[in-house]
Design an enzyme around this catalytic site. Structure first.
Site, PDB file in Angstrom:
ATOM      1  N   GLU A  68       0.841  -1.258  -0.156  1.00 57.07           N
ATOM      2  CA  GLU A  68      -0.009   0.068   0.148  1.00 57.07           C
ATOM      3  C   GLU A  68       0.645   1.196   0.012  1.00 57.07           C
ATOM      4  O   GLU A  68       0.517   2.273  -0.606  1.00 57.07           O
ATOM      5  CB  GLU A  68      -0.948   0.090   1.128  1.00 57.07           C
ATOM      6  CG  GLU A  68      -2.117  -0.930   1.066  1.00 57.07           C
ATOM      7  CD  GLU A  68      -1.902  -2.325   1.094  1.00 57.07           C
ATOM      8  OE1 GLU A  68      -0.914  -2.600   1.734  1.00 57.07           O
ATOM      9  OE2 GLU A  68      -2.810  -3.242   0.803  1.00 57.07           O
ATOM     10  N   HIS A 136     -10.308  -4.949   9.756  1.00 59.28           N
ATOM     11  CA  HIS A 136     -10.921  -4.829   8.174  1.00 59.28           C
ATOM     12  C   HIS A 136     -12.142  -4.231   8.384  1.00 59.28           C
ATOM     13  O   HIS A 136     -13.199  -4.685   7.257  1.00 59.28           O
ATOM     14  CB  HIS A 136     -11.186  -6.316   7.634  1.00 59.28           C
ATOM     15  CG  HIS A 136      -9.922  -7.134   7.228  1.00 59.28           C
ATOM     16  ND1 HIS A 136      -8.978  -7.337   8.089  1.00 59.28           N
ATOM     17  CD2 HIS A 136      -9.543  -7.597   6.063  1.00 59.28           C
ATOM     18  CE1 HIS A 136      -8.118  -7.929   7.557  1.00 59.28           C
ATOM     19  NE2 HIS A 136      -8.150  -7.977   6.343  1.00 59.28           N
TER      20      HIS A 136
END
Lengths: 329, 308, 101
Positions: A68, A136
């Site tokens: 990322e 998440h």
């Protein structure tokens, strides 16, 4: 039902509205490229990029490794050098790994270079709880709203997803586009003609007279459900879908809250330094003392356990209870 | 550039930094003295259309890239005649139109940005390349390894140049990084990698030229490790932790003296020429300071300009 | 006998589907196990197969139409010539099997 301004429309799944926004934008502007994990052949975690790889090819629709920091960094660098990258970070929790280039570079580039460099990047990510657990599920929009130079948008309908993403892809950026796991199972009418939703404009989703509710993304649907139940008790809720969190359309909220005299802020993220805290203070400054309450997640991680997840994040029942208390005080 | 021009450019940087460090009004600075050969050798291998990015240790890279010393001095002193209107300072100075995409003071923070610049160049089918100078301190960062991987996969036109001055603030490189050579870090990704003596400006230039030829030929990124020296402490506001004996060794590896010695030995540098060069560069620096001092600080309203 | 072919369910997270493709025009006979219609959810395809013999008689939701889980998609009958009386009345549901991919 969510109200849409209806002319000629087509009903699309949420993911299709995103794919449509990206493909229309990529056809119009060849500087737009898409970077993301499984964004290419696989078409995105929610199929929201379905068809793009086939139409635009591997140079413009690039699968990335799980990295990322580099994904956002490459996107920011490419934006600074003249492209218009759309970087997909699968879940908002993982955006934390890519915050350095977004916050330390992109959001400051125009300022620190005295206008020599702009970074027209859009980072798209998916927030919210849906059975996937503590790392998440998070909604960290409020963190991002605190960064000068960064725009944050969060649609609740396919039409707004399409229109806001298209606006983001023409903006001077950087823009963070936040959708939600539970929106991907929804569908809605989207204008047939190419249309843009301006960044910075809230929308009144339901008109009412007793209380103003602010929400964004999936929580707008929770607010609408709560409002329907409350209507049966004679409580009339006005619901403002924020759509754009930074910049925020405080005028629309103030206008409504000034009229109803009561404000309930609803968000799925944390209340501490949250969106509700920000709205409440700004409305207090503009409107003066009115009744206010806020609903958000419990101060706890969001479990993958369905019972614990449901206990943690706001539900229509919690909103109904909060409004009853607010109006009875 | 001929070798005299390389020498002159290195001397300009040294003289510029000496004059800057004597002032009290520069906030604090990260000096490149001891590593002039890296920036000057590297920049001599670049074309105008290439873009150079660097860490917050930006004085040598910006001057080596050919930015006007007066403008650089103005930026460092916070004056509006700086390329960033004094808003960026040393840490974030940039002038993309001059091929200096700029500094970024987050250690390791400019690596993926540079790869993004390379991606934009590749996407445009440009023959230009993107080059990023960073210190050994950045070699422990995940951003380097993520960037190396993607740059290799996508064959990006990117040259990563590690200015390895062998110490990060006060932490010796061998205490922070497990790799035997920092160029070894690029090897697992199949990236062409070279280690050179960064105090030898010619060898830096030649190694960079070789790597860049491959990059321009579409063979993907390159990695150049230049072992250099840091003549002063980490910054003008940081205490020196190395011993006097250690510093003797450090100072003995001066890129300017090295090239001067070679040129003298070959008879290229006539007697008296050195003094003349020094005089010229000192005068250039005085002009730079005068230019910077003539420029005002930004109006405080500029705190809100170019934000959105 | 006339049967109603409805959107099968439950399918997790799905309230509405979109008809992707009918495998045959009205008049076509289906054997058990044959694919009758493909439906689209927000993330998957649903293949709906007849679990008993039947004739497709009238398509209620054409390709591209949306329908909620449990609501009618088409009428089928045991025999080709049977009268399609009162299609809105209580009709038995055609037994189907469905597979989500």
């Amino acid at each position: 039902m969510l109200t849409e301004s209806v002319s000629a429309t087509v009903k699309l799944f949420f993911r299709e509205a995103i794919a449509r926004a990206v493909s229309e934008s990529m056809r119009r502007d060849d500087r737009i490229i898409l970077l993301g994990q499984d964004a290419g052949r696989f078409g995105g975690a929610y199929k929201e990029f379905s068809g793009l790889y086939g139409e635009f090819g591997p140079d413009r629709v690039r699968d990335t490794p799980v990295a990322e920091a580099a994904m956002v960094g490459l996107g920011v660098g490419a934006a600074a050098a003249g492209l218009r990258p759309l970087v997909s970070i699968t879940y908002m929790d993982f955006l934390m790994l890519g915050l350095d280039p977004l916050v330390n570079y992109a959001a400051k580039a125009r300022f620190k270079t005295g206008g020599q460099i702009t970074t027209p990047i859009v980072v798209k990510t998916t927030a919210g709880a849906r059975g996937q657990g503590v790392a998440h599920s998070q909604c960290i929009e409020a963190w991002m709203m605190a960064v000068p130079g960064l725009k944050v948008v969060a649609p609740s309908t396919p039409a707004d997803a399409c229109g806001l993403l298209k606006s983001a892809l023409t903006d001077s950026g950087p823009v963070l586009f936040v959708d939600h796991k539970r929106l991907f199972s929804t569908a809605g009418e989207v204008p047939l003609a190419e249309s843009f939703v301006p960044i910075g404009e809230a929308l009144v989703r339901r008109t009412g007279t007793h209380v103003t509710i602010t929400a964004h993304s999936y929580m707008t649907r929770i607010a609408l459900t709560a409002a329907e139940h409350l209507a049966e008790e004679g409580v009339s809720c006005e619901i403002i879908d924020l759509r754009s969190l930074a910049p925020m359309d405080v005028e629309t909220i103030a206008q409504s809250a000034g009229r109803t005299g009561a404000l309930l802020t609803l968000e799925e993220g944390q209340l501490t330094c949250g969106i509700g805290a920000e709205i409440a203070f700004r409305i207090r400054e503009l409107v003066g003392p009115i009744r206010m309450a806020r609903v958000g997640a419990l101060r706890a991680p969001v479990s993958s356990n369905p019972v614990l997840e449901a206990a943690c994040v706001p539900s229509a029942d919690r909103v109904i209870g909060a409004i009853r208390r607010l109006l009875n005080n | 550039m001929d070798r005299l021009a390389l020498l002159r450019r290195m001397m300009l940087i040294r003289s510029f930094e000496s004059a800057l460090a004597k002032r009290r009004d520069h906030g604090f600075q990260l000096l490149s003295s001891g590593a002039e050969g890296v920036a000057v050798g590297l920049c001599d291998a670049l074309r105008n259309e290439d873009q150079l990015l660097c860490s917050g240790r930006s004085i040598a890279p910006s001057l080596a890239r050919g930015l006007d010393p007066g403008a650089v001095m103005a930026e460092l002193l916070g004056r509006i005649a700086g390329p960033n209107r004094g808003k960026a300072g040393r840490g974030h100075m940039a002038q993309p139109a001059a091929g200096f995409f700029g500094a970024h003071a987050v250690v390791g923070g400019n690596l993926a940005i540079a790869a993004g610049v390379a991606l934009a160049l590749q996407q445009r089918r440009s023959t230009a390349i993107s080059v990023c100078v960073f210190g050994d301190g950045a070699c422990g960062s995940g951003a380097l390894h993520e960037t190396l991987n993607i740059a290799a996969l996508w064959k990006l036109p990117l040259l990563l140049v590690c200015d390895n001055n062998q110490i990060a603030i006060a932490t010796p490189r061998e205490q922070a990084l497990a790799a035997a050579r920092l160029s070894d870090l690029a090897a697992p990704f199949g990236i062409a990698a070279v280690t050179v003596d960064g105090t030898d400006v010619i060898s830096v230039r030649d190694s960079a030229t070789g790597l860049i030829a491959n990059i321009r030929a579409g063979q993907g990124p390159g990695f150049l490790e230049c072992i250099s020296e840091r003549f002063f402490s980490h910054s003008t506001a940081t205490r020196e932790t190395r011993s006097a004996a250690e510093m003797e060794v450090v100072w003995s590896r001066c890129p300017i003296l090295r090239l001067t010695g070679q040129l003298r030995a070959e008879g290229v540098l006539a007697s008296g020429a050195m003094e003349e060069l020094q005089h010229d560069t000192d005068r250039q620096v005085l002009h730079a300071i005068a230019f910077a001092e003539a420029s005002p600080f930004p109006n405080s309203a500029e705190a809100l300009s170019h934000v959105d | 006998m006339i049967y109603l072919l409805a959107v099968p369910g439950p399918i997790e997270d799905v309230e509405e589907v979109r008809v992707l493709e009918w495998h045959g025009e009205p008049g076509r006979s289906f054997h058990p196990g044959e694919l009758v219609v493909e439906l689209e959810t927000h993330k998957a395809l649903v293949e709906v197969r007849a679990a008993q013999p039947g004739v497709l008689r009238r398509i209620i939701c054409a390709a591209g139409d949306w329908q909620a889980v449990g609501k009618p998609l088409a009428l089928l009958s045991d025999n080709p010539g049977e009268d399609l009386v009162n299609p809105d009345g209580m009709l038995p549901l055609l037994p189907v099997s469905f597979e989500i991919s």
